[in-house]
Design an enzyme around this catalytic site. Structure first.
Site, PDB file in Angstrom:
ATOM      1  N   GLU A  94     -15.484   6.346  -0.009  1.00 22.52           N
ATOM      2  CA  GLU A  94     -16.459   5.571  -0.767  1.00 22.52           C
ATOM      3  C   GLU A  94     -17.889   5.741  -0.238  1.00 22.52           C
ATOM      4  O   GLU A  94     -18.855   5.380  -0.915  1.00 22.52           O
ATOM      5  CB  GLU A  94     -16.091   4.077  -0.724  1.00 22.52           C
ATOM      6  CG  GLU A  94     -14.792   3.716  -1.422  1.00 22.52           C
ATOM      7  CD  GLU A  94     -14.896   3.767  -2.936  1.00 22.52           C
ATOM      8  OE1 GLU A  94     -16.002   4.020  -3.459  1.00 22.52           O
ATOM      9  OE2 GLU A  94     -13.867   3.563  -3.607  1.00 22.52           O
ATOM     10  N   GLU A 125       3.676   9.367  12.156  1.00 20.35           N
ATOM     11  CA  GLU A 125       3.013   8.270  12.862  1.00 20.35           C
ATOM     12  C   GLU A 125       3.500   8.127  14.301  1.00 20.35           C
ATOM     13  O   GLU A 125       2.851   7.492  15.124  1.00 20.35           O
ATOM     14  CB  GLU A 125       3.219   6.946  12.129  1.00 20.35           C
ATOM     15  CG  GLU A 125       4.601   6.335  12.246  1.00 20.35           C
ATOM     16  CD  GLU A 125       4.613   4.904  11.711  1.00 20.35           C
ATOM     17  OE1 GLU A 125       5.049   4.018  12.475  1.00 20.35           O
ATOM     18  OE2 GLU A 125       4.209   4.683  10.558  1.00 20.35           O
TER      19      GLU A 125
END
Length: 312
Positions: A94, A125
């Protein structure tokens, strides 16, 4: 190959985490009416801003440190797995349209790479090695800031990213949703937003995810304010890449200057559509090249450039 003993140790570790806690009072939630469940969930969500508020001093300190690094040419880099990683990628993506940052200036790294945005990558992960490889791949330097994001505060990928970054002298921030987390301990700036057990046991895309999103909003937005990417609360560095943003650009110039539509069009024309430059030509009564030079000398800070224009 993970052994039964390994799973037992991990289960015991999860049992100690607030974000994994079981809520007996919600054990019958699937038997309640939809409206009752919605009210319960909404009530849970309403507690998140207060949890963030309790950590505002730590958040502000991390933002000031980040802005100082970025003012010297550093980057803001998010690193996380699963939901946490996706939130980091979202916040980073963004920044170019909102603040006209270079796509390389704010980055989101997710365990397992881009494909992990839409589907889980098994084992990603759990690897500190992958974190080191990802940071090495983007050429991490000591001017950069690395934000490890993990609801549990124990995710190896996030911890590995922070530990490696700290070894290189980069600024490190650890954002988690459990107290006394390994991630916060590994980082120079630990931010622990303790939101409590989730509506669905262990579903940390809920309150924990909301808390992380709120903090990431602050990290990027306030850092950009400190870097001069705004003028008051106007997004003067907005990148007009579509019709809506082109209309917004004109509205921002109007709000900042009070100029007429023809004046705004003329200002944007001589500044190649750059909102900040257009505002400076109107308020500082300078031409396009002078506006660009003044802004460059002020490191993009419009207020400083305006002051220089009025007091040459």
């Amino acid at each position: 190959m993970t052994s039964t003993a390994d799973y037992a140790r991990l289960r015991a570790q999860l049992d100690t985490l607030t974000t994994e806690a079981f809520r007996p009072d919600l054990a019958d939630i699937d038997r309640r009416s939809t409206l009752d469940i919605a009210r319960t969930m909404n009530g849970e969500d309403a507690t998140v801003p207060a949890a963030v508020a309790r950590r505002l001093p730590e958040i502000a300190a991390a933002i000031d440190a980040t802005a100082a690094r970025m003012a010297r040419g550093g980057r803001l880099i998010y690193a996380g797995a699963g939901t946490a990683g996706r939130l980091g990628v979202l916040d980073a993506s963004e920044c170019p349209p909102t603040f006209n940052t270079d796509p390389s200036q704010v980055l989101g790294l997710i365990a397992g790479g881009p494909s992990a945005m839409i589907s889980a990558v098994e084992g990603a992960e759990d690897s500190t090695k992958f974190a080191v490889e990802d940071l090495t791949g983007i050429g991490l330097t000591d001017l950069d800031t690395v934000v490890g994001i993990s609801a549990s505060g124990r995710t190896p990928y996030a911890i590995g990213a922070v530990e490696y970054a700290r070894e290189l002298g980069a600024l490190t921030i650890g954002l988690s949703c459990n107290a006394d987390s390994a991630l916060a301990a590994a980082a120079e700036h630990g931010i622990e937003i303790v939101v409590g057990p989730e509506l669905l046991t262990g579903s940390t895309r809920l309150k924990a995810g909301t808390a992380q999103k709120l903090v990431l909003n602050m990290l990027s937005t306030l850092t950009m304010i400190r870097l001069g990417k705004t003028y008051g609360n106007l997004m003067v560095d907005v990148r007009a890449s579509n019709e809506k943003l082109r209309a917004r650009s004109r509205r921002i110039v109007a709000l900042a200057t009070g100029a007429t539509d023809p004046e705004i069009e003329a200002a944007l024309s001589i500044t190649d559509g750059e909102v900040k430059n257009a505002i400076l030509t109107l308020l500082g009564d300078v031409d396009g090249p002078t506006a660009a030079r003044l802004l460059d000398a002020a490191n993009g800070h419009l207020r400083e450039a305006l002051q220089a224009a009025k007091n040459p």
